[in-house]
Design a protein around this motif. Sequence first.
Motif, PDB file in Angstrom:
ATOM      1  N   GLU A  17       0.889  -1.157   0.000  1.00  0.00           N
ATOM      2  CA  GLU A  17       0.000   0.000   0.000  1.00  0.00           C
ATOM      3  C   GLU A  17       0.923   1.201   0.000  1.00  0.00           C
ATOM      4  O   GLU A  17       1.244   1.762   1.030  1.00  0.00           O
ATOM      5  CB  GLU A  17      -0.874   0.004   1.255  1.00  0.00           C
ATOM      6  CG  GLU A  17      -1.625  -1.280   1.497  1.00  0.00           C
ATOM      7  CD  GLU A  17      -2.686  -1.533   0.444  1.00  0.00           C
ATOM      8  OE1 GLU A  17      -3.196  -0.560  -0.115  1.00  0.00           O
ATOM      9  OE2 GLU A  17      -2.970  -2.708   0.173  1.00  0.00           O
ATOM     10  N   ASN A  18       1.368   1.563  -1.178  1.00  0.00           N
ATOM     11  CA  ASN A  18       2.384   2.608  -1.220  1.00  0.00           C
ATOM     12  C   ASN A  18       1.836   3.958  -0.802  1.00  0.00           C
ATOM     13  O   ASN A  18       0.711   4.303  -1.099  1.00  0.00           O
ATOM     14  CB  ASN A  18       2.974   2.709  -2.629  1.00  0.00           C
ATOM     15  CG  ASN A  18       4.062   1.686  -2.829  1.00  0.00           C
ATOM     16  OD1 ASN A  18       4.818   1.406  -1.903  1.00  0.00           O
ATOM     17  ND2 ASN A  18       4.133   1.110  -4.004  1.00  0.00           N
ATOM     18  N   GLU A  47      -0.268  11.141   2.815  1.00  0.00           N
ATOM     19  CA  GLU A  47      -0.268  10.033   3.760  1.00  0.00           C
ATOM     20  C   GLU A  47       1.066  10.037   4.498  1.00  0.00           C
ATOM     21  O   GLU A  47       2.106  10.189   3.875  1.00  0.00           O
ATOM     22  CB  GLU A  47      -0.417   8.700   3.027  1.00  0.00           C
ATOM     23  CG  GLU A  47      -1.763   8.551   2.364  1.00  0.00           C
ATOM     24  CD  GLU A  47      -1.871   7.255   1.593  1.00  0.00           C
ATOM     25  OE1 GLU A  47      -0.925   6.447   1.642  1.00  0.00           O
ATOM     26  OE2 GLU A  47      -2.900   7.067   0.936  1.00  0.00           O
ATOM     27  N   SER A  48       0.971   9.869   5.769  1.00  0.00           N
ATOM     28  CA  SER A  48       2.241   9.773   6.486  1.00  0.00           C
ATOM     29  C   SER A  48       2.255   8.457   7.248  1.00  0.00           C
ATOM     30  O   SER A  48       1.260   8.058   7.848  1.00  0.00           O
ATOM     31  CB  SER A  48       2.407  10.954   7.426  1.00  0.00           C
ATOM     32  OG  SER A  48       1.427  10.918   8.418  1.00  0.00           O
ATOM     33  N   TYR A  49       3.357   7.781   7.166  1.00  0.00           N
ATOM     34  CA  TYR A  49       3.457   6.460   7.765  1.00  0.00           C
ATOM     35  C   TYR A  49       3.832   6.504   9.226  1.00  0.00           C
ATOM     36  O   TYR A  49       4.685   7.284   9.626  1.00  0.00           O
ATOM     37  CB  TYR A  49       4.493   5.625   7.008  1.00  0.00           C
ATOM     38  CG  TYR A  49       3.842   4.812   5.923  1.00  0.00           C
ATOM     39  CD1 TYR A  49       3.353   3.551   6.200  1.00  0.00           C
ATOM     40  CD2 TYR A  49       3.694   5.326   4.645  1.00  0.00           C
ATOM     41  CE1 TYR A  49       2.727   2.805   5.225  1.00  0.00           C
ATOM     42  CE2 TYR A  49       3.074   4.586   3.658  1.00  0.00           C
ATOM     43  CZ  TYR A  49       2.594   3.322   3.954  1.00  0.00           C
ATOM     44  OH  TYR A  49       1.971   2.589   3.001  1.00  0.00           O
ATOM     45  N   ARG A 100       4.982  -4.586   6.885  1.00  0.00           N
ATOM     46  CA  ARG A 100       4.545  -5.662   5.999  1.00  0.00           C
ATOM     47  C   ARG A 100       5.441  -5.725   4.777  1.00  0.00           C
ATOM     48  O   ARG A 100       5.908  -4.710   4.284  1.00  0.00           O
ATOM     49  CB  ARG A 100       3.087  -5.444   5.607  1.00  0.00           C
ATOM     50  CG  ARG A 100       2.149  -5.556   6.794  1.00  0.00           C
ATOM     51  CD  ARG A 100       0.766  -5.051   6.492  1.00  0.00           C
ATOM     52  NE  ARG A 100       0.080  -5.910   5.554  1.00  0.00           N
ATOM     53  CZ  ARG A 100      -0.477  -5.481   4.432  1.00  0.00           C
ATOM     54  NH1 ARG A 100      -0.400  -4.212   4.089  1.00  0.00           N
ATOM     55  NH2 ARG A 100      -1.088  -6.319   3.636  1.00  0.00           N
ATOM     56  N   TRP A 101       5.658  -6.917   4.312  1.00  0.00           N
ATOM     57  CA  TRP A 101       6.553  -7.110   3.171  1.00  0.00           C
ATOM     58  C   TRP A 101       5.810  -6.814   1.877  1.00  0.00           C
ATOM     59  O   TRP A 101       4.596  -6.894   1.808  1.00  0.00           O
ATOM     60  CB  TRP A 101       7.110  -8.536   3.157  1.00  0.00           C
ATOM     61  CG  TRP A 101       6.039  -9.593   3.075  1.00  0.00           C
ATOM     62  CD1 TRP A 101       5.394 -10.159   4.136  1.00  0.00           C
ATOM     63  CD2 TRP A 101       5.459 -10.170   1.911  1.00  0.00           C
ATOM     64  NE1 TRP A 101       4.465 -11.059   3.683  1.00  0.00           N
ATOM     65  CE2 TRP A 101       4.476 -11.093   2.325  1.00  0.00           C
ATOM     66  CE3 TRP A 101       5.690 -10.020   0.535  1.00  0.00           C
ATOM     67  CZ2 TRP A 101       3.723 -11.854   1.441  1.00  0.00           C
ATOM     68  CZ3 TRP A 101       4.928 -10.774  -0.355  1.00  0.00           C
ATOM     69  CH2 TRP A 101       3.959 -11.671   0.102  1.00  0.00           C
ATOM     70  N   ASN A 102       6.558  -6.469   0.878  1.00  0.00           N
ATOM     71  CA  ASN A 102       6.001  -6.437  -0.463  1.00  0.00           C
ATOM     72  C   ASN A 102       7.119  -6.699  -1.456  1.00  0.00           C
ATOM     73  O   ASN A 102       8.297  -6.648  -1.109  1.00  0.00           O
ATOM     74  CB  ASN A 102       5.264  -5.126  -0.746  1.00  0.00           C
ATOM     75  CG  ASN A 102       6.137  -3.930  -0.549  1.00  0.00           C
ATOM     76  OD1 ASN A 102       7.251  -3.860  -1.066  1.00  0.00           O
ATOM     77  ND2 ASN A 102       5.657  -2.980   0.237  1.00  0.00           N
ATOM     78  N   ARG A 131       5.695   0.620   9.050  1.00  0.00           N
ATOM     79  CA  ARG A 131       5.719  -0.085   7.778  1.00  0.00           C
ATOM     80  C   ARG A 131       6.477  -1.370   7.979  1.00  0.00           C
ATOM     81  O   ARG A 131       7.691  -1.404   7.912  1.00  0.00           O
ATOM     82  CB  ARG A 131       6.482   0.773   6.779  1.00  0.00           C
ATOM     83  CG  ARG A 131       5.635   1.124   5.619  1.00  0.00           C
ATOM     84  CD  ARG A 131       6.375   1.990   4.699  1.00  0.00           C
ATOM     85  NE  ARG A 131       5.870   1.724   3.381  1.00  0.00           N
ATOM     86  CZ  ARG A 131       6.093   2.513   2.364  1.00  0.00           C
ATOM     87  NH1 ARG A 131       6.836   3.568   2.505  1.00  0.00           N
ATOM     88  NH2 ARG A 131       5.595   2.221   1.194  1.00  0.00           N
TER      89      ARG A 131
END
Lengths: 147, 133
Positions: free
Chosen positions: A87-88, A93-95, A100-102, A98
């Motif tokens: 979910e780029n 949007e500010s994270y 989870r792998w992708n 992060r």
Amino acid sequence: MFITRDYNGFNLWSDVEDRFRHLQHEMNRISDKFTSHSPKKFPKVNAWAEGEDELVFTAELPGVNSDDVEITVTGNHLTLSGSREGENGKDGESYHRRERWNGEFSRSFNLPFNVDSDKVNAKFSKGVLYITLPKAESEKPKKISLN
Amino acid sequence: MADTGEIKKKESEITQKAERTRSARVYTPYVDIFEKGNDIIMYADMPGVDEKAVEITLEKRVLSLYGKADYELSGDCELCGGEYGVGDYSRSFTLSDEINRDGIQASLTGGVLKLTLPKAEAAKAKKIAVSAG
């Protein structure tokens, strides 16, 4: 297993058990760091034997579309590859986290027997991939009767 | 960006003294959390969990996720090579913003839990009247 007994309302064994569990947990964590250095070993796979003639492979691939997974079987060789898109972050949007792998993955396995590739069955359920690999007829023992 | 080669299931840290009644292992789900406009969006990887087996609770500012994994294997399957453990998922977060509880949305598809947590109307400036006495 120890039998624990409360003494004066304060449980000595449970305290010791807690400490022991904590220590065990820490040791697992440390040993994990040393053993997990096998690059590209993803996804992690569990192999299950269903009777004599069937193997079931399971892999946890949450959020992967079934169209994005490719499974190929030739003889006694299984290859599993695919990808998952993250979910780029878009504008605005500010994270916070992060984790989870992708990206792409690919793994191959040598199976203990030749597989009847026509009967291989794969299903995806709740983010878990199940691949059923039946043994080829030619591999099954044949009983020869005496005349 | 996470390198998939290093992804390994992580067993949940022991934070509470109380044990769970189920003896299954408990894992920490990997999460992505980001803010989008007025919402906080959270994705959590919970493979093997369906929408009926997940519990989400928000108590004060602590958001807890718990998911029970269920594998669809027939009973006579025997593990002959295991690289990962199967168990439940549990994780809690302390949220920094006030959340509008009525607007929380949760969905679970393909083993991924998506939570949308709308922030409460920008912590309205409250005027506190001081009574003389």
